[in-house]
Write an enzyme that holds these catalytic residues in place. Structure first.
Site, PDB file in Angstrom:
ATOM      1  N   ARG A 146       5.103   2.948   2.516  1.00 10.54           N
ATOM      2  CA  ARG A 146       5.715   3.186   0.988  1.00 10.54           C
ATOM      3  C   ARG A 146       5.842   4.491   0.672  1.00 10.54           C
ATOM      4  O   ARG A 146       5.454   5.524   1.117  1.00 10.54           O
ATOM      5  CB  ARG A 146       4.497   2.673  -0.041  1.00 10.54           C
ATOM      6  CG  ARG A 146       4.913   2.915  -1.528  1.00 10.54           C
ATOM      7  CD  ARG A 146       4.892   1.555  -2.031  1.00 10.54           C
ATOM      8  NE  ARG A 146       4.844   1.730  -3.475  1.00 10.54           N
ATOM      9  CZ  ARG A 146       5.903   1.669  -4.216  1.00 10.54           C
ATOM     10  NH1 ARG A 146       7.028   1.680  -3.686  1.00 10.54           N
ATOM     11  NH2 ARG A 146       5.555   1.811  -5.523  1.00 10.54           N
ATOM     12  N   GLN A 150      -1.066  14.548  -1.250  1.00  9.32           N
ATOM     13  CA  GLN A 150      -2.672  14.987  -0.876  1.00  9.32           C
ATOM     14  C   GLN A 150      -3.817  14.285  -1.872  1.00  9.32           C
ATOM     15  O   GLN A 150      -4.901  14.339  -1.075  1.00  9.32           O
ATOM     16  CB  GLN A 150      -2.551  16.621  -1.295  1.00  9.32           C
ATOM     17  CG  GLN A 150      -1.925  17.468  -0.297  1.00  9.32           C
ATOM     18  CD  GLN A 150      -2.193  18.992  -0.572  1.00  9.32           C
ATOM     19  OE1 GLN A 150      -2.072  19.239  -1.684  1.00  9.32           O
ATOM     20  NE2 GLN A 150      -2.148  19.708   0.626  1.00  9.32           N
ATOM     21  N   GLN A 198      -6.519   0.638  -4.999  1.00  7.44           N
ATOM     22  CA  GLN A 198      -6.017   1.662  -5.696  1.00  7.44           C
ATOM     23  C   GLN A 198      -4.787   2.061  -4.929  1.00  7.44           C
ATOM     24  O   GLN A 198      -3.740   2.674  -5.535  1.00  7.44           O
ATOM     25  CB  GLN A 198      -6.765   2.841  -6.063  1.00  7.44           C
ATOM     26  CG  GLN A 198      -6.270   3.972  -7.170  1.00  7.44           C
ATOM     27  CD  GLN A 198      -6.501   3.379  -8.538  1.00  7.44           C
ATOM     28  OE1 GLN A 198      -7.188   2.205  -8.813  1.00  7.44           O
ATOM     29  NE2 GLN A 198      -5.911   3.787  -9.567  1.00  7.44           N
ATOM     30  N   GLY A 207      -0.049  -2.373  -7.432  1.00  4.43           N
ATOM     31  CA  GLY A 207      -0.102  -3.425  -8.028  1.00  4.43           C
ATOM     32  C   GLY A 207      -0.533  -4.673  -6.888  1.00  4.43           C
ATOM     33  O   GLY A 207      -1.127  -5.598  -7.026  1.00  4.43           O
ATOM     34  N   GLU A 248     -30.233  -9.656  -0.568  1.00  2.95           N
ATOM     35  CA  GLU A 248     -30.732  -8.909   0.276  1.00  2.95           C
ATOM     36  C   GLU A 248     -31.512  -7.550  -0.388  1.00  2.95           C
ATOM     37  O   GLU A 248     -31.572  -6.589   0.616  1.00  2.95           O
ATOM     38  CB  GLU A 248     -30.004  -8.666   1.592  1.00  2.95           C
ATOM     39  CG  GLU A 248     -29.626  -9.967   2.372  1.00  2.95           C
ATOM     40  CD  GLU A 248     -30.988 -10.804   2.830  1.00  2.95           C
ATOM     41  OE1 GLU A 248     -31.791 -10.160   3.140  1.00  2.95           O
ATOM     42  OE2 GLU A 248     -30.730 -11.887   3.004  1.00  2.95           O
ATOM     43  N   SER A 281     -29.306  -2.572  -4.812  1.00  6.02           N
ATOM     44  CA  SER A 281     -29.290  -1.238  -4.813  1.00  6.02           C
ATOM     45  C   SER A 281     -30.289  -0.658  -5.688  1.00  6.02           C
ATOM     46  O   SER A 281     -30.901   0.315  -4.857  1.00  6.02           O
ATOM     47  CB  SER A 281     -27.926  -0.769  -5.447  1.00  6.02           C
ATOM     48  OG  SER A 281     -26.844  -1.188  -4.370  1.00  6.02           O
TER      49      SER A 281
END
Ligand SMILES: Cc1cc2nc3c(=O)[nH]c(=O)nc-3n(C[C@H](O)[C@H](O)[C@H](O)COP(=O)(O)OP(=O)(O)OC[C@H]3O[C@@H](n4cnc5c(N)ncnc54)[C@H](O)[C@@H]3O)c2cc1C
Length: 129
Positions: free
Chosen positions: A11, A22, A80, A84, A107, A110
């Site tokens: 892209r 960056q 991100q 789209g 399981e 968190s």
């Protein structure tokens, strides 16, 4: 991550590949670090179990926590980077974005892993004191 990298390489934004930006490089670096962190935690838990034996609750809980929270963050960053296209139904990252959520719950959620880790750390401190 590879799907996001593939798109970011192809892209063009501002006349150059997205991978030259960056802030995108920052996301790529964060993803790579999270993936390696997860692998190292899993290898440590397995190595500890195989070579030292005994209970490895602390190592296993850390591995599960880091791997699943990291996977969520990596997939979110991949969506991100893809823009789209990342939320188009049928794309790999869109599917992973939905599928990864449950891994932070089953399981041992968190929060439960954190309770285990804190319990082990506190017990180790109290055993030394
Ligand atoms: C896709 C999927 C597949 C599953 N497959 C299976 C399966 O094959 N076999 C099976 O037996 N079960 C399975 N489960 C059930 C899974 O193990 C439970 O959902 C999980 O243990 C959490 O229990 P719960 O849903 O009752 O949430 P709860 O225990 O009610 O937890 C709700 C919230 O409270 C938090 N919480 C809990 N305790 C604490 C604490 N001490 N401190 C702070 N926060 C806390 C949790 O982290 C969570 O955020 C599956 C669940 C999912 C989503």
């Amino acid at each position: 991550m590879s799907e996001a990298l593939g798109r970011a390489t192809k892209r063009q934004l501002f006349g150059a590949a997205m991978t030259r930006l960056q802030l995108v490089q920052g996301q790529i670096a964060d993803m790579a670090v999270l993936i390696d962190n997860a692998a190292l935690q899993v290898y440590r838990a397995a190595w500890t179990r195989d070579t030292i034996g005994g209970r490895t609750s602390r190592e296993a809980a850390m591995a599960k926590l880091v791997a699943t929270e990291g996977a969520q963050a990596v997939i979110d960053a991949a969506v991100q980077v893809m823009g789209g296209a990342g939320v188009v139904s049928g794309n790999t990252v869109e599917r992973l974005y939905r599928e990864i959520r449950a891994l932070r719950i089953y399981e041992g959620a968190s929060e439960v892993q954190k309770v285990i880790i804190a319990g082990q750390v506190i017990a180790a401190y109290e055993a030394q004191a």
